[in-house]
Design a protein around this motif. Structure first.
Motif, PDB file in Angstrom:
ATOM      1  N   SER A 117      -7.567  -0.843   4.916  1.00  0.00           N
ATOM      2  CA  SER A 117      -7.588   0.747   4.018  1.00  0.00           C
ATOM      3  C   SER A 117      -6.831   1.812   4.607  1.00  0.00           C
ATOM      4  CB  SER A 117      -8.985   1.431   3.854  1.00  0.00           C
ATOM      5  OG  SER A 117      -9.529   1.327   5.016  1.00  0.00           O
ATOM      6  N   VAL A 171     -11.789  -2.175   6.660  1.00  0.00           N
ATOM      7  CA  VAL A 171     -13.351  -1.880   6.231  1.00  0.00           C
ATOM      8  C   VAL A 171     -13.712  -3.425   5.477  1.00  0.00           C
ATOM      9  CG1 VAL A 171     -14.629  -0.781   4.054  1.00  0.00           C
ATOM     10  CG2 VAL A 171     -12.749   0.528   5.499  1.00  0.00           C
ATOM     11  N   ASP A 196     -10.571  -5.119   3.756  1.00  0.00           N
ATOM     12  CA  ASP A 196      -9.649  -4.078   3.265  1.00  0.00           C
ATOM     13  C   ASP A 196      -8.831  -3.514   4.461  1.00  0.00           C
ATOM     14  OD1 ASP A 196      -8.125  -2.367   1.441  1.00  0.00           O
ATOM     15  OD2 ASP A 196      -9.757  -1.264   1.294  1.00  0.00           O
ATOM     16  N   LEU A 237       0.719  -1.126  -0.098  1.00  0.00           N
ATOM     17  CA  LEU A 237       0.017   0.052   0.107  1.00  0.00           C
ATOM     18  C   LEU A 237       0.706   1.121   0.031  1.00  0.00           C
ATOM     19  CD1 LEU A 237      -2.769  -1.037   2.613  1.00  0.00           C
ATOM     20  CD2 LEU A 237      -2.744  -1.118   0.231  1.00  0.00           C
TER      21      LEU A 237
END
Length: 466
Positions: free
Chosen positions: A33, A56, A31, A9
């Motif tokens: 996030s 999430v 996820d 990420l």
């Protein structure tokens, strides 16, 4: 059968992530996030919120998303807000959303920490690392050097504002520091205290930095004043001391091998050398004139060859110096004193001379209404762009200014002035008489006094240790 997916990420603070999920399409993949990590001050406690860490999952309630700490933090603990002393091993996304999870730094001199985790919604598993950036090191100990009368001393003040006077003597079973310690500096392992005696046999006391127990005494000086470090060498400025005629006499800087703690050479400089600073591989030595008060030069020495490069003329009686963000040298010159109307003393040709390091060009500013009696009269902030100096008060001057300020920063003068290299607070020494306990006052960058400490006799400077 399991299938695995690796991905990274783009986060504010890099973290590692590993994903495991089942083939069951009825349970959506969670996820990760948000995994930004946190930035905190040393010794602080911070709440980890959904702005820093968030999962999430479209078909799982936050309370059913469970984090497991797989590698704990090392420089603090991850805890629940209701119990800040117990490290936790599990928490939920609901805990994070409710601001219930905190990191408590232990105050150690560390700059980073992290914890690794796995998180599951019951079927799928994510793993990652949460990064913690800790603010710069905090000062743990403040050492006040007290000149004293017959014997000097050191006062230790810890980060909890607890004061221990006679710290060196207590650490060495009552052995005193000696007469008139003048300056102190520290490297990673040792504290070096320059002791200027009244009988012309000064020395450098070397103490273990961890507890201030005696390590070695370096002797062979007549009137040592200040010390500066460059690599595995130290330089000690050395004068002659008072004689009957107050005659001007050129003196020297001694070279010390820090590996053997022995004097290995000397360099001829001007009269009464005092403060030394290093800029761009060059050692600058302020020649005050000593007891004659009759020198106005700065000697520049190449620290590779220990040869004098040049001698620069400044205002009269240079005694103290700092180096700014440009590498330029600010020289505090106390001026030539006139004692004919003693106790009213006047000073001529006093000022601040700024030496441009790259060209050795000098710009000088005249000081008027000089009333300070100390020799440690100039300091600089952490960013090295604001200089504090004393004349009839304490003034603050930006290094880009083209004239001296007229507004008083602190409407008083002191025996010494230093700046905390972490929080920029000013530490100033009050020394009225050699038989009266001194004081140290702490001011913030707005000139507001924060606190006072009672210390030993005639405090002249403060050293800061992590």
């Amino acid at each position: 059968m399991k299938k695995f997916l690796n991905f990274s990420l783009g986060l504010l603070i890099a973290s590692t992530l590993f994903v495991s999920c089942s083939d069951d399409d009825d349970n959506a993949m969670p996820d990760l996030s948000v995994n930004k990590g946190v930035v905190i001050e040393n010794g602080a406690t911070v709440t980890i919120t959904t702005s820093e860490l968030s999962i999430v999952d479209t078909d799982t309630e936050d309370i059913d998303i469970v984090f497991t700490v797989t590698k704990a933090t090392e420089n603090g603990i991850l805890a629940h807000v209701d119990d800040l002393e117990t490290a936790i091993e599990n928490f939920t996304q609901a805990d994070v959303a409710a601001s219930k999870i905190v990191y408590v730094h232990n105050g150690s001199q560390t700059l980073t920490d992290e914890f690794s985790f796995s998180v599951t919604d019951g079927d799928n598993i994510l793993t990652g690392t949460f990064n913690i950036s800790i603010g710069e090191k905090q000062i743990s100990y403040f050492y006040v050097l007290n000149e004293g009368s017959s014997n000097g001393s050191i006062t230790m003040i810890n980060r909890n504002d607890e004061v221990t006077n006679n710290y060196f003597s207590n650490a060495n079973k009552g052995v005193t520091l000696g007469q008139y310690p003048q300056s102190m500096a520290m490297n990673e392992d040792y504290a070096f205290i320059v002791v200027t005696t009244g009988n012309g046999s000064g020395y450098v006391e070397v103490a273990n930095k961890s507890n201030f127990t005696h390590y070695k005494t370096i002797e062979g000086f007549s009137y040592p004043r200040e010390i500066a470090f460059v690599g595995d060498k130290a330089y000690v400025s050395n004068g002659k001391g008072q004689d009957a005629s107050y005659a001007k006499e050129n003196n020297e800087v001694y070279i010390i091998d820090l590996n053997t703690m022995t004097v290995t050479g000397q360099i001829a400089v001007g009269a009464g050398p005092e403060k030394m600073v290093v800029s761009n591989g060059k050692l600058y030595v302020a020649n005050s004139g000593g007891w004659s008060n009759d020198d106005n030069t700065v000697t520049v020495i190449d620290t590779e060859t220990d040869q004098v490069l040049e001698t620069i003329t400044v205002k009269s009686c240079p005694k103290d110096m700092v180096v700014d963000a440009n590498g330029d040298i600010w020289v505090y010159c106390s001026g030539k004193p006139d004692y004919s109307n003693y106790p009213d003393v006047t000073y001529t040709d006093s000022g601040i001379s700024v030496i441009t390091e790259s060209k050795s060009v000098v710009i000088s500013y005249d000081l008027t209404n000089l009333s300070t009696s100390g020799i440690k009269n100039i300091a600089i902030n952490k960013a090295k762009d604001v200089v504090y100096f004393m004349s009839d008060a304490v003034y603050a001057m930006n290094i880009t200014a083209t004239e001296l300020p007229t507004t008083k920063f602190i409407d008083a003068t002191f025996y010494g002035i230093d700046v905390n290299p972490v929080d920029d607070n000013l530490w100033v020494c009050v020394a009225d008489y050699a038989i009266t306990e001194g004081e140290v006052h702490v001011y913030n960058t707005e000139g507001i006094k924060l606190k006072d400490f009672t210390v030993g006799y005639m405090p002249n400077s403060v050293s800061f240790s992590y």
